[in-house]
Design a protein around this motif. Structure first.
Motif, PDB file in Angstrom:
ATOM      1  N   SER A 267      42.791  47.905  30.101  1.00  0.00           N
ATOM      2  CA  SER A 267      42.219  48.950  29.253  1.00  0.00           C
ATOM      3  C   SER A 267      40.960  48.432  28.576  1.00  0.00           C
ATOM      4  O   SER A 267      40.676  47.225  28.587  1.00  0.00           O
ATOM      5  CB  SER A 267      43.238  49.389  28.198  1.00  0.00           C
ATOM      6  N   GLU A 268      40.197  49.348  27.967  1.00  0.00           N
ATOM      7  CA  GLU A 268      38.965  48.943  27.289  1.00  0.00           C
ATOM      8  C   GLU A 268      39.226  47.962  26.146  1.00  0.00           C
ATOM      9  O   GLU A 268      38.497  46.987  25.997  1.00  0.00           O
ATOM     10  CB  GLU A 268      38.213  50.173  26.780  1.00  0.00           C
ATOM     11  N   PRO A 269      40.259  48.189  25.307  1.00  0.00           N
ATOM     12  CA  PRO A 269      40.541  47.171  24.272  1.00  0.00           C
ATOM     13  C   PRO A 269      40.861  45.800  24.873  1.00  0.00           C
ATOM     14  O   PRO A 269      40.454  44.774  24.321  1.00  0.00           O
ATOM     15  CB  PRO A 269      41.749  47.752  23.531  1.00  0.00           C
ATOM     16  N   ARG A 270      41.562  45.793  26.008  1.00  0.00           N
ATOM     17  CA  ARG A 270      41.896  44.518  26.658  1.00  0.00           C
ATOM     18  C   ARG A 270      40.643  43.854  27.197  1.00  0.00           C
ATOM     19  O   ARG A 270      40.477  42.628  27.091  1.00  0.00           O
ATOM     20  CB  ARG A 270      42.898  44.771  27.789  1.00  0.00           C
ATOM     21  N   VAL A 271      39.756  44.638  27.778  1.00  0.00           N
ATOM     22  CA  VAL A 271      38.490  44.084  28.275  1.00  0.00           C
ATOM     23  C   VAL A 271      37.687  43.492  27.126  1.00  0.00           C
ATOM     24  O   VAL A 271      37.132  42.397  27.230  1.00  0.00           O
ATOM     25  CB  VAL A 271      37.673  45.188  28.995  1.00  0.00           C
ATOM     26  N   PHE A 272      37.654  44.224  26.024  1.00  0.00           N
ATOM     27  CA  PHE A 272      36.883  43.777  24.860  1.00  0.00           C
ATOM     28  C   PHE A 272      37.439  42.473  24.294  1.00  0.00           C
ATOM     29  O   PHE A 272      36.687  41.528  24.009  1.00  0.00           O
ATOM     30  CB  PHE A 272      36.890  44.872  23.794  1.00  0.00           C
ATOM     31  N   VAL A 273      38.751  42.410  24.135  1.00  0.00           N
ATOM     32  CA  VAL A 273      39.369  41.248  23.491  1.00  0.00           C
ATOM     33  C   VAL A 273      39.437  40.052  24.437  1.00  0.00           C
ATOM     34  O   VAL A 273      39.157  38.911  24.031  1.00  0.00           O
ATOM     35  CB  VAL A 273      40.785  41.610  22.986  1.00  0.00           C
ATOM     36  N   SER A 274      39.799  40.284  25.693  1.00  0.00           N
ATOM     37  CA  SER A 274      40.056  39.170  26.617  1.00  0.00           C
ATOM     38  C   SER A 274      38.813  38.659  27.327  1.00  0.00           C
ATOM     39  O   SER A 274      38.749  37.468  27.683  1.00  0.00           O
ATOM     40  CB  SER A 274      41.091  39.602  27.668  1.00  0.00           C
ATOM     41  N   ILE A 275      37.822  39.501  27.536  1.00  0.00           N
ATOM     42  CA  ILE A 275      36.646  39.110  28.311  1.00  0.00           C
ATOM     43  C   ILE A 275      35.409  38.985  27.434  1.00  0.00           C
ATOM     44  O   ILE A 275      34.711  37.958  27.456  1.00  0.00           O
ATOM     45  CB  ILE A 275      36.382  40.124  29.452  1.00  0.00           C
TER      46      ILE A 275
ATOM     47  N   LYS B 232      28.182  48.672  26.730  1.00  0.00           N
ATOM     48  CA  LYS B 232      29.048  48.443  27.881  1.00  0.00           C
ATOM     49  C   LYS B 232      30.030  49.570  28.179  1.00  0.00           C
ATOM     50  O   LYS B 232      30.744  49.491  29.177  1.00  0.00           O
ATOM     51  CB  LYS B 232      29.858  47.145  27.672  1.00  0.00           C
ATOM     52  N   SER B 233      30.086  50.579  27.333  1.00  0.00           N
ATOM     53  CA  SER B 233      31.068  51.637  27.570  1.00  0.00           C
ATOM     54  C   SER B 233      30.527  52.779  28.422  1.00  0.00           C
ATOM     55  O   SER B 233      31.277  53.676  28.813  1.00  0.00           O
ATOM     56  CB  SER B 233      31.569  52.198  26.233  1.00  0.00           C
TER      57      SER B 233
ATOM     58  N   LEU C 246      33.295  42.726  33.717  1.00  0.00           N
ATOM     59  CA  LEU C 246      34.016  43.821  33.075  1.00  0.00           C
ATOM     60  C   LEU C 246      34.596  44.770  34.116  1.00  0.00           C
ATOM     61  O   LEU C 246      35.741  45.228  33.986  1.00  0.00           O
ATOM     62  CB  LEU C 246      33.081  44.579  32.130  1.00  0.00           C
ATOM     63  N   GLU C 247      33.814  45.070  35.160  1.00  0.00           N
ATOM     64  CA  GLU C 247      34.298  45.977  36.191  1.00  0.00           C
ATOM     65  C   GLU C 247      35.488  45.381  36.931  1.00  0.00           C
ATOM     66  O   GLU C 247      36.441  46.089  37.267  1.00  0.00           O
ATOM     67  CB  GLU C 247      33.176  46.298  37.179  1.00  0.00           C
ATOM     68  N   ALA C 248      35.451  44.082  37.188  1.00  0.00           N
ATOM     69  CA  ALA C 248      36.572  43.440  37.870  1.00  0.00           C
ATOM     70  C   ALA C 248      37.843  43.526  37.036  1.00  0.00           C
ATOM     71  O   ALA C 248      38.938  43.756  37.572  1.00  0.00           O
ATOM     72  CB  ALA C 248      36.231  41.978  38.145  1.00  0.00           C
ATOM     73  N   THR C 249      37.702  43.384  35.735  1.00  0.00           N
ATOM     74  CA  THR C 249      38.866  43.482  34.854  1.00  0.00           C
ATOM     75  C   THR C 249      39.390  44.912  34.801  1.00  0.00           C
ATOM     76  O   THR C 249      40.597  45.141  34.777  1.00  0.00           O
ATOM     77  CB  THR C 249      38.485  43.013  33.439  1.00  0.00           C
ATOM     78  N   ARG C 250      38.471  45.882  34.787  1.00  0.00           N
ATOM     79  CA  ARG C 250      38.908  47.286  34.777  1.00  0.00           C
ATOM     80  C   ARG C 250      39.614  47.651  36.078  1.00  0.00           C
ATOM     81  O   ARG C 250      40.591  48.411  36.079  1.00  0.00           O
ATOM     82  CB  ARG C 250      37.697  48.193  34.553  1.00  0.00           C
ATOM     83  N   ILE C 251      39.126  47.140  37.195  1.00  0.00           N
ATOM     84  CA  ILE C 251      39.751  47.419  38.490  1.00  0.00           C
ATOM     85  C   ILE C 251      41.184  46.877  38.512  1.00  0.00           C
ATOM     86  O   ILE C 251      42.090  47.479  39.113  1.00  0.00           O
ATOM     87  CB  ILE C 251      38.919  46.808  39.635  1.00  0.00           C
ATOM     88  N   ASP C 252      41.395  45.747  37.823  1.00  0.00           N
ATOM     89  CA  ASP C 252      42.746  45.170  37.754  1.00  0.00           C
ATOM     90  C   ASP C 252      43.666  45.962  36.835  1.00  0.00           C
ATOM     91  O   ASP C 252      44.845  45.606  36.688  1.00  0.00           O
ATOM     92  CB  ASP C 252      42.672  43.725  37.265  1.00  0.00           C
ATOM     93  N   GLY C 253      43.143  47.019  36.213  1.00  0.00           N
ATOM     94  CA  GLY C 253      43.987  47.878  35.394  1.00  0.00           C
ATOM     95  C   GLY C 253      43.925  47.621  33.910  1.00  0.00           C
ATOM     96  O   GLY C 253      44.719  48.200  33.149  1.00  0.00           O
TER      97      GLY C 253
ATOM     98  N   ASP D  70      27.945  42.835  33.955  1.00  0.00           N
ATOM     99  CA  ASP D  70      28.913  43.934  34.026  1.00  0.00           C
ATOM    100  C   ASP D  70      29.959  43.711  35.109  1.00  0.00           C
ATOM    101  O   ASP D  70      31.030  44.345  35.080  1.00  0.00           O
ATOM    102  CB  ASP D  70      28.195  45.254  34.293  1.00  0.00           C
ATOM    103  N   ALA D  71      29.676  42.818  36.052  1.00  0.00           N
ATOM    104  CA  ALA D  71      30.642  42.582  37.130  1.00  0.00           C
ATOM    105  C   ALA D  71      31.954  42.031  36.581  1.00  0.00           C
ATOM    106  O   ALA D  71      33.037  42.357  37.090  1.00  0.00           O
ATOM    107  CB  ALA D  71      30.051  41.612  38.149  1.00  0.00           C
TER     108      ALA D  71
END
Length: 273
Positions: free
Chosen positions: A175-183, A96-97, A166-173, A163-164
């Protein structure tokens, strides 16, 4: 009786036979743990004539069983938690990275599964001995904190995540660790439960590692202590051995009981739907 009724009878009969075959070794172990020594030797397959708890009592008197339990729980729990964390991170990184040549990394990781572990015993022991890790907890925890099989398992589940999200979370600002842990991690509960059960069982039942690397009796695991407790004299300590075997088996059964829903979801492929 119609064909549906006959079919149901056949199915339930097969399931009943399967349950008996699977459960009999466990019941055999529990039955012998509450028998007296002579009864275990002369009638191991029969029901106990009376409940005898001397094996458990003598076990606590002969061994520092609580310390042994604490050692096994600490080592197995640490290996399990670290394996879940690092194996998931590696799987996330290669799927996913967006890194290049991720398939090459996956091939290298899976290629290590083709190497028989026995070939690495001597070089690994020499390396750990030079690092002065022998007779420490880290000698069993650090080498087991990542598994190629667990990485492969997590990769298969992680590929099913859209991947949608993950992309939505990245667009909201985020970080990758936050995406990994929260999503990612919340969506992988079935895989994490499966990996946790299998890893804990593997570490909990590990005998060769403690046998090679542990010398101090205060650091021994249950399996190693039970092996050293067994006598060469037939029938000696037989009550304690069966009691200890039962106590060693119970934690794994309890963990599976509480995690079985996610474990079943992982193998039925409905965890991410």
């Amino acid at each position: 009786m119609n064909s549906k009724g006959i079919k149901n009878i056949m199915i339930y009969s097969l399931l009943t036979v399967g349950v008996i075959v699977v459960m009999y070794p466990f019941l055999f172990m529990v039955m012998n743990s509450v028998k007296e020594g002579p009864e275990i030797i002369h009638n191991p397959t029969g029901l106990p004539t009376s409940l005898n708890w001397n094996g458990y009592i003598a076990l606590f008197e002969s061994l520092n069983i609580m310390r042994l339990f604490a050692n096994s729980v600490f080592i197995s729990g640490s290996v399990t938690l670290l394996n879940i964390l690092f194996s998931s991170m590696v799987a996330y990184g290669v799927t996913k990275s967006g890194i290049k040549h991720s398939d090459t990394f996956i091939s290298f990781i899976l290629g290590t599964m083709m190497i028989p572990g026995v070939l690495l015993l001597i070089p690994q022991y020499m390396m750990l001995y030079q690092w002065e890790w022998i007779d420490t907890y880290r000698v069993l925890i650090i080498p087991g904190m990542m598994s190629a099989y667990n990485i492969f398992l997590m990769i298969q589940f992680m590929r099913n995540i859209d991947d949608a999200y993950l992309e939505a979370t990245r667009i909201d600002g985020a970080s990758e660790p936050r995406v990994f842990v929260s999503i990612v991690l919340p969506m992988l509960k079935p895989a994490i439960a499966t990996m946790g059960i299998l890893t804990f069982m593997g570490s909990w039942n590990d005998f060769l590692g403690p046998l090679l690397y542990l010398r101090d009796q205060d650091m021994m695991t249950l399996q190693l202590a039970l092996y050293r407790f067994k006598s060469q004299i037939p029938g000696e300590n037989v009550e304690q051995v069966w009691a200890a075997t039962t106590m060693i088996t119970l934690p794994v059964c309890v963990i599976y009981f509480f995690a079985q829903k996610n474990f079943i979801k992982a193998f039925t492929g409905i965890g991410l739907k």
